[in-house]
Design a protein around this motif. Structure first.
Motif, PDB file in Angstrom:
ATOM      1  N   GLU A   1      51.505  80.706  38.786  1.00  0.00           N
ATOM      2  CA  GLU A   1      52.369  80.737  37.549  1.00  0.00           C
ATOM      3  C   GLU A   1      53.267  81.792  37.686  1.00  0.00           C
ATOM      4  O   GLU A   1      52.861  82.884  38.069  1.00  0.00           O
ATOM      5  CB  GLU A   1      51.144  81.160  36.199  1.00  0.00           C
ATOM      6  N   PRO A   2      54.573  81.536  37.176  1.00  0.00           N
ATOM      7  CA  PRO A   2      55.620  82.702  37.034  1.00  0.00           C
ATOM      8  C   PRO A   2      55.224  83.709  35.912  1.00  0.00           C
ATOM      9  O   PRO A   2      54.445  83.248  34.912  1.00  0.00           O
ATOM     10  CB  PRO A   2      56.757  81.754  36.755  1.00  0.00           C
ATOM     11  N   GLU A   3      55.758  84.723  36.084  1.00  0.00           N
ATOM     12  CA  GLU A   3      55.789  85.840  34.877  1.00  0.00           C
ATOM     13  C   GLU A   3      56.289  85.155  33.687  1.00  0.00           C
ATOM     14  O   GLU A   3      57.622  84.773  33.739  1.00  0.00           O
ATOM     15  CB  GLU A   3      56.216  86.879  35.305  1.00  0.00           C
ATOM     16  N   SER A   4      55.619  85.413  32.628  1.00  0.00           N
ATOM     17  CA  SER A   4      55.987  85.027  31.425  1.00  0.00           C
ATOM     18  C   SER A   4      57.344  85.612  30.864  1.00  0.00           C
ATOM     19  O   SER A   4      57.107  86.899  31.043  1.00  0.00           O
ATOM     20  CB  SER A   4      54.876  85.003  30.284  1.00  0.00           C
ATOM     21  N   ILE A   5      58.153  84.878  30.336  1.00  0.00           N
ATOM     22  CA  ILE A   5      59.575  85.531  30.143  1.00  0.00           C
ATOM     23  C   ILE A   5      59.176  85.888  28.723  1.00  0.00           C
ATOM     24  O   ILE A   5      58.722  85.172  27.580  1.00  0.00           O
ATOM     25  CB  ILE A   5      60.618  84.436  29.924  1.00  0.00           C
TER      26      ILE A   5
ATOM     27  N   LYS B   1      54.128  76.680  31.142  1.00  0.00           N
ATOM     28  CA  LYS B   1      53.715  77.657  31.893  1.00  0.00           C
ATOM     29  C   LYS B   1      54.361  77.681  33.297  1.00  0.00           C
ATOM     30  O   LYS B   1      54.513  78.627  33.926  1.00  0.00           O
ATOM     31  CB  LYS B   1      52.016  77.407  32.259  1.00  0.00           C
TER      32      LYS B   1
ATOM     33  N   GLY C   1      57.495  79.847  32.730  1.00  0.00           N
ATOM     34  CA  GLY C   1      57.309  80.971  32.298  1.00  0.00           C
ATOM     35  C   GLY C   1      57.633  81.210  30.832  1.00  0.00           C
ATOM     36  O   GLY C   1      57.724  82.226  30.421  1.00  0.00           O
TER      37      GLY C   1
ATOM     38  N   PRO D   1      56.490  81.277  27.201  1.00  0.00           N
ATOM     39  CA  PRO D   1      55.042  81.599  26.569  1.00  0.00           C
ATOM     40  C   PRO D   1      54.941  80.468  25.419  1.00  0.00           C
ATOM     41  O   PRO D   1      55.611  80.099  24.713  1.00  0.00           O
ATOM     42  CB  PRO D   1      55.310  83.145  25.800  1.00  0.00           C
TER      43      PRO D   1
ATOM     44  N   HIS E   1      50.216  90.925  20.907  1.00  0.00           N
ATOM     45  CA  HIS E   1      50.921  92.209  22.041  1.00  0.00           C
ATOM     46  C   HIS E   1      50.692  93.473  21.594  1.00  0.00           C
ATOM     47  O   HIS E   1      50.726  94.267  22.232  1.00  0.00           O
ATOM     48  CB  HIS E   1      52.438  91.812  22.306  1.00  0.00           C
TER      49      HIS E   1
END
Length: 392
Positions: free
Chosen positions: A180-184, A312, A315, A317, A378
């Motif tokens: 999975e790429p990092e979530s933007i 996903k 990236g 969310p 968050h």
């Protein structure tokens, strides 16, 4: 994240016959294991293996296929328990639930069978596979797939592959572990998506994906099925088998296309995606009889799953918002009243006079709840992070 890549096998007549015989024997063995599990109440993998391994081997299976038949059965009973716990077969004491609980799980003669790397090897450069069958190892069986699928298989294939016979064709469903790429960070906010029956999906940008064509296809398929079922002849049954799954494939393709457009727009505008949490909607919804067929044939979970996994992969969310009163709440002033929605398509706030398409208004409320949900989650994550120790 796990993805499934489907490739089409192109076996010759002899290999196809061997594969049919393999599926038949594997599922006969799985049915034997299922009867033992039902009779003894033993459904764990290890316990079932101790009880049935010798008998399954005596049916003519090698060691690895025998183990896979036992594990497949144990997995089926685990899924059954989860569905019963979730109430998917009705409440305790209902007739449907009692029917399900009163008999062992049955596997069709051509139900899918998993194969691991000991039973199935891939020659990706040559686009062939070598697969175990009851008639011996079938080598150099050609398969067809797109260049993108071939690339995914070469880089990320991991674990088992399922052999599937469907519509007269053979397929392999290969499991791939894609990173999975990092979530933007959603700097542009959230794109709200309202899911419905009249309109499959409506975004907070005002884009409406109507269900008109989908419902036309479903109604036509329903009429054809009803006519063929009433006829009851051999030819009508053959046609029923031939058209079975066509409607499901059409719905899946439609959901794929809608999900791709939504995710692409969110990625382009640096936004996250806010979806409704529709768990248990079929049990909560109260509809007139003509609407019930549409409700129960609409793939709520499928569209949400497609949007989630496509997001996903790039990236984007995804957050799930509480869907309660999103169709009655004004996205302008927040006033909530049933009278705000005089009909299916119209929203008119009785407090501030704001007017909008009802589904667009609901999607905007979902987008706003997505922003709040993201901020709350968050904030909780930040609070959970340990504070670095200060030097004295």
């Amino acid at each position: 994240m796990k993805l499934t890549v489907q490739v089409k096998l192109l076996p010759d007549v002899a290999t196809s016959a061997a594969l049919r015989a393999t599926l038949a024997l594997c599922n006969r063995a799985a049915n034997h294991v299922s009867r033992v599990a039902f009779t003894t109440g033993t459904t764990g993998k290890q316990s079932l293996q101790r009880l049935t391994y010798t008998a399954v081997k005596e049916l003519g299976l090698s060691a690895q296929p025998a183990l896979h038949c036992i594990r497949k059965t144990a997995g089926a009973y685990a899924t059954l328990r989860a569905n019963l716990a979730a109430g998917n077969y009705g409440p305790a004491g209902s007739k449907r639930r009692e029917r399900v609980e009163a008999k062992p799980i049955q596997f069709r003669r051509d139900a899918a069978q998993p194969f691991d790397d000991r039973c199935l090897s891939w020659q990706l450069d040559a686009h062939t596979v070598s697969i175990w069958t009851v008639s011996g190892r079938a080598k150099d069986v050609a398969f067809a797939c797109s260049p993108a699928q071939a690339k995914t298989l070469a880089e990320y294939r991991h674990g088992e592959s399922d052999l599937v016979y469907r519509g007269g064709n053979w397929y392999l469903l290969a499991t791939c572990e894609v990173p999975e790429p990092e979530s933007i960070a959603p700097t542009g906010g959230f794109l709200g998506v309202d899911l419905g029956i009249a309109n499959i999906a409506t975004t907070s940008d005002g884009v409406i994906h109507t269900a008109k064509h989908v419902n036309q296809v479903r109604n036509r398929s329903r009429r054809v099925r009803r006519r063929l079922q009433r006829k009851g002849t051999k030819s009508s049954k053959r046609r029923l088998r031939r058209i079975s799954g066509r409607e499901a494939r059409f719905a899946a393709d439609t959901n794929h296309c809608i999900a791709k457009r939504i995710v692409t727009e969110a990625q382009r505008t640096c936004r996250g995606i806010a979806l409704e949490d529709l768990g248990g909607i079929r049990g909560r919804a109260r509809l007139r009889k003509p609407q019930r067929v549409t409700l129960h044939s609409w793939s709520f979970a499928q569209l949400g799953t497609y949007i989630t996994y496509k997001a996903k992969r790039v990236g984007v969310p995804v957050v799930f918002a509480d869907p309660r009163y999103t169709s009655q709440q004004c996205s302008g002033c927040g006033h909530t009243a049933k009278s705000n929605r005089p009909n299916q398509a119209t929203f008119r706030c009785t407090s501030c006079g704001f007017a909008e398409h009802a589904d667009v208004n609901a999607a905007r409320n979902i987008a706003a709840r997505g922003v709040v949900g993201w901020a709350v989650s968050h904030a909780a994550d930040d609070a959970a992070e340990p504070t670095p120790a200060r030097r004295g």
